[in-house]
Design an enzyme around this catalytic site. Structure first.
Site, short mmCIF file in Angstrom:
data_model
loop_
_atom_site.label_atom_id
_atom_site.label_comp_id
_atom_site.label_asym_id
_atom_site.label_seq_id
_atom_site.Cartn_x
_atom_site.Cartn_y
_atom_site.Cartn_z
CG ASP A 197 -19.96 -17.68 5.00
OD1 ASP A 197 -19.86 -16.43 5.06
OD2 ASP A 197 -20.94 -18.30 5.44
CG HIS B 22 -23.07 -15.61 4.26
ND1 HIS B 22 -22.96 -16.39 5.40
CD2 HIS B 22 -24.15 -14.81 4.48
CE1 HIS B 22 -23.91 -16.08 6.26
NE2 HIS B 22 -24.65 -15.12 5.71
CB SER C 82 -27.30 -16.23 7.82
OG SER C 82 -26.30 -15.39 8.31
#
Length: 252
Positions: A196, A226, A101
């Site tokens: 996601d 995610h 991320s």
């Protein structure tokens, strides 16, 4: 897991990290926003490295996990410099950067900072989120941040709301990457779940287009979310990292 070590920086910051030695490039895991080195993906990578006799480095940014400090002081540039300091202090000669991320944004920043050294041998992004201060924040909230206010958003992963502090946002806006060529010529593997809801999967496609390297693969997991922390997701991550490490290790 090995014991936590601390690197003290000149300004007094103490950066928590864990390291297991071995042969070949060091796997360096960079966690996401408000995450730390105790997560399932970091732990799985560390245990895989230990079992295979490969070196692995986990890092907690200041104000996160076991690193003391105020999270509100954190910025991408500040955390990038902390990662670079730990890599330098550990004397690592070759690294494969794995960024989750926000850690995927930091991964790119660290790779650029180390470009002349030739230390970085590969990149693995997990729902990489470069430029999320631009595409992930509504204009109204950007106006509040520009005025020096902190914004708070619902946190799907815990009871406390997620803050975005004006210093972090401003630094992110100064380090946008998807509007230019990213000078990386080595292998990059970008994993992204198509379910996601935090980072659209097309961000990884855009990132692949911006990376200068021809050796870039985007791997879409149709039912992946995610976090990509289910057992098959972790297996895909471990296999991807292992293949990249072995491919770049002449002794393998």
């Amino acid at each position: 897991m090995t014991d936590t070590r601390y690197l003290e920086l000149p300004d007094g910051r103490r950066i928590a990290h864990r390291f297991t030695p071995g042969t070949g490039p060091t796997i360096v895991f960079l966690p996401g926003y408000m995450s730390d080195m105790s997560g399932s993906k970091a732990t799985a990578l560390f245990e895989m490295a230990q079992a295979a006799g490969r070196p692995c480095l986990l890092v907690d940014y200041s104000g996160c996990g076991e690193s003391p400090g105020d999270f509100a002081d954190g910025t991408l540039s500040r955390w990038r410099d902390e990662v670079l300091a730990v890599i330098a202090a550990a004397g690592l000669e070759q690294v494969v950067l794995v960024g989750s991320s926000m850690g995927g944004w930091l991964m790119l920043m660290v790779a650029e900072a180390l470009a002349e050294s030739g230390k970085v041998k590969g990149l693995v992004g997990i729902a990489a989120a470069p430029d999320f201060t631009e595409w992930g924040i509504a204009q109204m909230d950007k106006n509040m941040l520009a005025d020096g206010e902190t914004i708070w958003e619902d946190n799907p992963y815990g009871p406390e709301p997620t803050p975005t502090h004006p210093g972090f946002w401003a630094d992110g806006q100064a380090n946008l990457m998807l509007d230019r060529e990213i000078a990386w010529d080595g292998p990059a593997r970008l994993l992204h779940g198509q379910r996601d809801t935090d980072v659209p999967w097309d961000i990884s496609v855009r990132l692949a287009e911006r990376l200068r390297s021809a050796d870039v693969q985007v791997m879409l997991i149709k039912d992946g979310d995610h976090r990509l922390s289910r057992e098959p997701d972790i297996h895909l991550l471990l296999r991807t990292v292992a293949e990249l490490v072995l491919a770049r290790d002449p002794a393998a």
